[in-house]
Design an enzyme around this catalytic site. Structure first.
Site, mmCIF file in Angstrom:
data_model
loop_
_atom_site.group_PDB
_atom_site.id
_atom_site.type_symbol
_atom_site.label_atom_id
_atom_site.label_comp_id
_atom_site.label_asym_id
_atom_site.label_seq_id
_atom_site.Cartn_x
_atom_site.Cartn_y
_atom_site.Cartn_z
ATOM 1 N NE ARG A 166 17.888 24.484 4.807
ATOM 2 C CZ ARG A 166 17.360 23.381 4.313
ATOM 3 N NH1 ARG A 166 17.147 23.271 3.009
ATOM 4 N NH2 ARG A 166 17.027 22.392 5.098
ATOM 5 C CG PHE A 183 18.757 17.195 -1.561
ATOM 6 C CD1 PHE A 183 18.624 18.093 -0.511
ATOM 7 C CD2 PHE A 183 18.700 15.836 -1.282
ATOM 8 C CE1 PHE A 183 18.434 17.649 0.781
ATOM 9 C CE2 PHE A 183 18.507 15.386 0.016
ATOM 10 C CZ PHE A 183 18.373 16.295 1.051
ATOM 11 C CE1 TYR A 218 11.698 15.037 4.575
ATOM 12 C CE2 TYR A 218 10.905 12.983 3.642
ATOM 13 C CZ TYR A 218 11.898 13.937 3.778
ATOM 14 O OH TYR A 218 13.080 13.772 3.119
ATOM 15 C CE LYS A 219 12.670 17.926 2.545
ATOM 16 N NZ LYS A 219 13.556 17.762 1.382
ATOM 17 C CG ASP A 246 13.743 16.829 -5.848
ATOM 18 O OD1 ASP A 246 12.816 17.244 -5.128
ATOM 19 O OD2 ASP A 246 14.687 16.145 -5.418
#
Ligand code: PLP
Length: 420
Positions: free
Chosen positions: A392, A141, A243-244, A218
């Protein structure tokens, strides 16, 4: 439904199969607990921002009234000072496979990555000055790559890049070839944000350790989607998003995990009063606190922890193994429909087909996917787009139904046809 040999299933056949899968889904009822689940909107982006739980609205209102509104500054002593550790231990127990006292909720993922990777680099480099390399993959990322580059520039380190296959991720062989006596720290994503590739975190951790390096994981795309055994897999340090798949809400704070064996030896660079040994002594010099306290910096974001607490309670009631089982079933269904309906339109699956190597999202590849995404958003079908040509499909296990997957993929096919 058969996808090989026979002709593609009709829409009615697929709708019937989706209904049957929903009817047999033991977690089905939990979908109703999420705001918006009663609408026809198709949500394919739970891997970027999970839906809120309905109960969070009530808890937020009660918090304003009873905790913040009535307790005021007393709230800090009564519960908020302990919240980063208490919620951290909840994450550890429910989703991280970690014993208490090793997890804290703090800053954003980016800031926690900076603090932990720098602490790990400094520790490894001080113990052996030849260890100057930070190993990271080119497809990690962006924030992970940028943070590593910044730390290398700041500390005189060297970034050692792994050229990962976009669809395959970082393999054991690729890591083995990159680490050695010059490695200070390795930073990898457990699930690749682009392809959904699920790394074998235990095996890769062992490879980093054999080379004498520390590893920082991560977990942004894996926490709450796949079971994790941080302690058993020998993790050194880890950071993850809330928050995912933990549905904490936009910008909810990340968590940091530091194995107990490392805590007293590591010094993170953002020395603030909340990380000090005696917060209210307000002494002339910084002395780092015990355990996980030293990894805090400033005042913890209490209001931003409300959403994740509700999701953690729901996940605990269900269990991470059941969450993963549904997640695998959802991504398998999405891949089968893609093979049946979208492959003839030129779409390929850019995620691992082996469920054991796949996280909670599936990436579908086609040169027109950027335009398709824009069209889908206009129709209340919400996936996201990642270069190159990747649509996605993020399937948050507790808030997504099989019918939603079928409805959304029908619209993807229609959007592709409409572009011709
Ligand atoms: C979402 C995500 C981040 C986000 O970092 P923030 O500081 O919250 O913006 C970082 N790393 C990975 C792998 C992610 O998926």
């Amino acid at each position: 439904m058969s996808t090989e040999g026979a002709s593609a299933p009709t829409l009615d056949e697929v709708r019937a199969e989706a209904s049957a899968l929903d009817a047999a889904d033991p977690l089905r009822a939990h979908r109703d607990a999420f705001v918006g689940s009663e609408t026809p909107l198709v949500y394919f982006d739970g891997n970027s921002l999970g839906r809120p739980l309905r109960v969070t609205a009530e808890h937020a209102a009660a918090f304003v009234r009873e905790d913040w509104g009535a307790r005021l500054i007393r709230g800090w002593d009564e519960q908020w000072m302990a919240a980063p550790f208490a919620v951290g231990d909840d994450i550890a127990r429910i989703a991280l496979g970690a014993a208490p006292g090793q997890t804290v909720v703090g800053d954003s993922t980016t800031v926690l990555l900076y603090k932990l990777v720098r602490a790990a680099f400094d520790f490894a480099h001080a113990a052996d000055p030849d260890r100057v390399e930070i190993v990271v993959d080119r497809d990690n990322f962006p924030t992970d790559r940028y943070v590593v580059e910044g730390i290398a520039a700041e500390r005189g380190g060297v970034v050692r890049w792994i050229a990962a296959d976009l669809a395959a991720g970082v393999t054991a062989d690729a890591l083995r070839a990159a680490v050695g006596p010059r490695t200070a720290v390795v930073l990898l994503s457990h699930i690749a944000y682009r392809s959904g590739y699920l790394a074998n975190a235990a095996a890769l951790t062992a490879i980093a350790h054999e080379a004498g390096a520390l590893i920082v994981w991560d977990l942004c795309h894996s926490i709450g989607a796949v079971p994790i055994s941080a302690d058993a897999w020998g993790f050194d340090l880890a950071v993850g998003c809330t928050y995912k798949y933990l549905n904490g809400g936009p910008g909810s704070p990340a968590f940091a995990y530091v194995a107990a064996r490392h805590q007293s030896a590591l010094h993170q660079p953002v020395q603030g009063w909340m990380g000090a040994a005696d917060v209210f002594a307000m002494g002339p010099e910084y002395a780092s606190g015990p355990g996980m306290r030293r990894f805090l910096s400033g005042t913890p974001p209490i209001t931003a922890m409300l959403g994740m607490r509700d999701m953690l309670a729901l996940i605990e009631s269900v269990g991470m193994d059941a969450v993963r089982e549904k997640s695998v079933a959802l991504t398998e269904f999405a891949i089968r429909l893609t093979d049946a309906w979208l492959a003839p339109l030129g779409v390929t699956v850019a995620s691992p087909r082996d469920a054991a190597q796949r996280g909670g999202h599936v990436t579908l590849s086609h040169p027109a996917m950027r335009a398709v995404t824009a069209r889908l958003w206009e129709q209340d079908v919400i996936p996201d787009y990642r270069d190159p040509g990747g649509l996605r499909i993020g399937l948050s296990p507790l808030s997504t139904s099989f019918a939603e997957v079928a409805d959304g993929l029908v619209k993807v096919a229609a959007a592709l046809r409409a572009l011709d």
